[in-house]
Write a protein that holds these residues in place. Structure first.
Motif, short mmCIF file in Angstrom:
data_model
loop_
_atom_site.label_atom_id
_atom_site.label_comp_id
_atom_site.label_asym_id
_atom_site.label_seq_id
_atom_site.Cartn_x
_atom_site.Cartn_y
_atom_site.Cartn_z
N GLY A 153 0.96 -1.24 0.00
CA GLY A 153 -0.05 0.14 -0.15
C GLY A 153 0.88 1.16 0.19
N VAL A 154 0.10 2.50 0.27
CA VAL A 154 1.01 3.66 0.32
C VAL A 154 0.39 4.34 1.68
CG1 VAL A 154 1.12 3.58 -2.19
CG2 VAL A 154 -0.83 4.81 -1.11
N SER A 155 1.38 5.13 2.08
CA SER A 155 1.05 6.20 3.14
C SER A 155 1.14 7.77 2.28
CB SER A 155 2.16 6.02 4.20
OG SER A 155 1.75 7.08 5.28
N VAL A 156 0.57 8.37 2.22
CA VAL A 156 0.16 9.65 1.63
C VAL A 156 -0.08 11.04 2.47
CG1 VAL A 156 -0.71 8.45 -0.19
CG2 VAL A 156 -2.06 9.79 1.17
N GLU A 157 0.36 12.10 1.74
CA GLU A 157 0.17 13.44 2.45
C GLU A 157 -1.04 13.98 2.25
OE1 GLU A 157 1.86 14.20 4.89
OE2 GLU A 157 3.80 13.33 5.11
N THR A 158 -1.45 13.86 0.61
CA THR A 158 -2.23 14.57 0.06
C THR A 158 -3.59 13.42 -0.45
OG1 THR A 158 -1.62 14.52 -2.13
CG2 THR A 158 -0.66 16.34 -0.69
N CYS A 159 -4.59 14.16 -0.56
CA CYS A 159 -5.63 13.45 -1.12
C CYS A 159 -5.36 12.98 -2.60
CB CYS A 159 -6.95 14.20 -1.18
SG CYS A 159 -7.70 14.46 0.47
N ALA A 160 -4.82 14.02 -3.46
CA ALA A 160 -4.37 13.89 -4.71
C ALA A 160 -3.39 12.42 -4.71
CB ALA A 160 -3.67 15.01 -5.43
N GLU A 161 -2.50 12.34 -3.81
CA GLU A 161 -1.56 11.22 -3.87
C GLU A 161 -2.44 10.07 -3.73
OE1 GLU A 161 2.47 13.63 -2.32
OE2 GLU A 161 0.95 12.33 -1.08
N ALA A 162 -3.47 9.94 -2.96
CA ALA A 162 -4.18 8.99 -2.44
C ALA A 162 -4.98 8.59 -3.72
CB ALA A 162 -5.19 9.14 -1.22
N LEU A 163 -5.54 9.15 -4.47
CA LEU A 163 -6.36 9.01 -5.68
C LEU A 163 -5.46 8.21 -6.66
CD1 LEU A 163 -8.85 11.92 -5.63
CD2 LEU A 163 -9.46 9.60 -4.85
N GLU A 164 -4.27 8.71 -6.67
CA GLU A 164 -3.47 8.26 -7.89
C GLU A 164 -3.01 6.80 -7.24
OE1 GLU A 164 -1.19 8.35 -11.25
OE2 GLU A 164 -1.28 10.51 -10.26
N ALA A 165 -2.95 6.66 -6.01
CA ALA A 165 -2.69 5.32 -5.80
C ALA A 165 -3.75 4.41 -5.89
CB ALA A 165 -1.88 5.10 -4.41
N ILE A 166 -5.10 4.68 -5.48
CA ILE A 166 -6.22 3.94 -5.52
C ILE A 166 -6.38 3.26 -7.05
CG2 ILE A 166 -8.61 4.05 -5.27
CD1 ILE A 166 -8.31 5.86 -2.88
N ALA A 167 -6.13 4.14 -7.92
CA ALA A 167 -6.31 3.70 -9.27
C ALA A 167 -5.35 2.73 -9.74
CB ALA A 167 -5.80 4.96 -10.25
N ARG A 168 -4.40 2.44 -9.03
CA ARG A 168 -3.53 1.15 -9.28
C ARG A 168 -4.06 -0.02 -9.00
NH1 ARG A 168 0.52 3.04 -12.89
NH2 ARG A 168 0.76 5.17 -12.45
N PRO A 169 -4.28 -0.91 -9.79
CA PRO A 169 -4.96 -2.29 -9.38
C PRO A 169 -4.59 -3.04 -8.35
CG PRO A 169 -3.81 -2.47 -11.28
CD PRO A 169 -3.66 -1.09 -11.18
N HIS A 170 -3.27 -3.05 -7.82
CA HIS A 170 -3.00 -3.82 -6.71
C HIS A 170 -2.60 -3.16 -5.50
CE1 HIS A 170 -1.74 -6.50 -10.74
NE2 HIS A 170 -2.76 -6.70 -9.95
N VAL A 171 -2.89 -1.79 -5.49
CA VAL A 171 -2.66 -1.36 -4.11
C VAL A 171 -3.78 -1.51 -3.29
CG1 VAL A 171 -2.93 1.00 -3.25
CG2 VAL A 171 -1.42 0.82 -5.28
N ALA A 172 -3.24 -2.17 -2.07
CA ALA A 172 -4.30 -2.98 -0.99
C ALA A 172 -4.72 -1.79 -0.12
CB ALA A 172 -3.66 -3.92 -0.54
N SER A 173 -3.89 -0.70 0.16
CA SER A 173 -4.40 -0.07 1.45
C SER A 173 -3.81 1.47 1.22
CB SER A 173 -3.87 -0.43 2.78
OG SER A 173 -2.26 -0.40 2.80
N VAL A 174 -4.49 2.41 1.50
CA VAL A 174 -3.91 3.91 1.54
C VAL A 174 -3.94 4.41 3.09
CG1 VAL A 174 -4.58 6.27 0.91
CG2 VAL A 174 -4.65 4.51 -0.81
N GLN A 175 -2.80 4.94 3.70
CA GLN A 175 -2.80 5.70 4.70
C GLN A 175 -2.76 7.05 4.77
OE1 GLN A 175 0.33 5.83 8.70
NE2 GLN A 175 -0.06 3.64 7.65
N ILE A 176 -3.70 7.74 5.37
CA ILE A 176 -3.69 9.26 5.31
C ILE A 176 -4.20 9.77 6.42
CG2 ILE A 176 -6.30 8.72 4.41
CD1 ILE A 176 -5.50 11.17 2.28
N ILE A 177 -3.98 10.96 6.75
CA ILE A 177 -4.37 11.62 8.02
C ILE A 177 -5.87 12.09 7.92
CG2 ILE A 177 -4.17 13.84 9.18
CD1 ILE A 177 -1.34 13.81 8.30
N ILE A 178 -6.66 11.62 8.77
CA ILE A 178 -8.15 11.69 9.03
C ILE A 178 -8.40 11.81 10.35
CG2 ILE A 178 -10.47 10.84 8.65
CD1 ILE A 178 -9.56 8.95 6.67
#
Length: 330
Positions: A153-178
């Motif tokens: 998965g990925v740990s991101v700073e921005t929402c744009a980075e999260a969306l970029e990663a989610i679009a990749r078919p094998h990314v299992a998780s996104v870690q983000i500040i909420i």
């Protein structure tokens, strides 16, 4: 404790996990005995998800988790999912994010954690260009094929980075500040992650402790604590410290938030309950510096759902005090 999963991850995670940055470094000193007690208290309270990184104390956090799991025995340890991260121990240059380096970084983490296969490895808030590199995801796929890690998965700073990663078919998780002081992911990320079957790991849920309501304008943090030395973002992204909120503004807004806590719940527990009520959040990973904090954090999972009036009050507080400071930045 309630557990949740996501299609791509294929593992269930306790809705409240444990973040272990503080067991490695950057939050003041935590003795090994205290760190092991935190891990034990969390697991005894129903936590089945531990989040760490190779850079936390330059491997100290991973080593402590590995020692703790060995002490549990294989049967009990097998029910715990451990996620680590890689990519921040060296130069923050996209050219460093290669398969050879990934193998080397993974092998170090596997040794420290004492496992043949990592449960989940995450890119640790890398340079923005990394998220758009097809070669990076191909290298991560190779780690899975080689059984160095079960998922990535990925740990991101921005929402744009999260969306970029989610679009990749094998990314299992996104870690983000909420958290109640960082609400942009609620509308920008959670729906897309849920639709794609990507797990969302919510980090910094207490805004570096602000939302506990314990800090005052004159609170002094230890020199080695990032809340003292990174308020200007000189060491790493300023959004990681108090969620990027100006400290004095944050103290005042946190006092307002504390007044919204329901009877029988602390402000910190209220913040955690707020996070796990957001549709699409898989788990939230508060840190803890002692066993009592770990148990109190875990207890938030059993709180009744916050009523709509409270949720609306949190939205109003964010819009009035916090949104102008952070919403456009991350």
């Amino acid at each position: 404790m309630e557990e949740r999963t996501a299609g791509r991850l294929g593992r269930s995670l306790s809705v409240i996990g444990l973040g272990t940055w503080q067991l490695g470094a950057d939050w003041g000193q935590v003795a090994e005995e205290d760190a092991l007690a935190v891990l034990a208290a969390a697991v005894d309270s129903g936590v089945t998800f531990l989040d760490t990184a190779d850079v936390y104390g330059d491997g100290r956090s991973e080593r402590l988790i590995g020692a703790f799991l060995r002490g549990l025995g294989s049967a009990r340890a097998g029910g715990i999912v451990v996620a680590t991260k890689m990519g921040r121990r060296g130069p923050q240059d996209p050219a460093e994010f290669t398969l050879d380096n990934f193998r080397r970084w993974n092998d170090r983490s596997r040794e420290f954690l004492g496992v043949e296969t990592l449960d989940l490895v995450q890119l640790h808030c890398p340079p923005g260009a990394v998220f758009s590199s097809a070669a990076v995801y191909e290298a991560l796929d190779a780690l899975v094929a080689e059984k160095r890690t079960a998922a990535y998965g990925v740990s991101v700073e921005t929402c744009a980075e999260a969306l970029e990663a989610i679009a990749r078919p094998h990314v299992a998780s996104v870690q983000i500040i909420i958290n109640p002081f960082r609400q942009k992911p609620l509308t920008e990320v959670l729906g897309a992650a849920r639709e794609a079957g990507v797990a969302v790991i919510a980090r910094v849920p207490l805004a570096s402790g602000l939302l506990s309501g314990r800090y005052r304008h004159d609170t002094v943090f230890a020199p080695e604590d990032h809340r003292a030395y990174n308020r200007d973002g000189s060491s790493f992204d300023v959004g990681e410290t108090f969620s990027g909120v100006d400290y004095d503004t944050g103290v005042e807004a946190a006092a307002e938030f504390a007044a919204l806590a329901p009877e029988g719940a602390t402000p910190a527990q209220t913040a955690l309950r707020w996070v796990i009520q957001q549709p699409g959040v898989t788990t939230v990973i508060p840190g803890a510096r002692n066993a009592g904090q770990a148990r109190a954090n875990s207890a938030a999972a059993a709180l009744p759902a916050l009523p709509e009036a409270t949720l609306e009050a949190v939205r109003e507080l964010y819009d009035r005090r916090i949104r102008p400071l952070v919403h456009h930045r991350w």
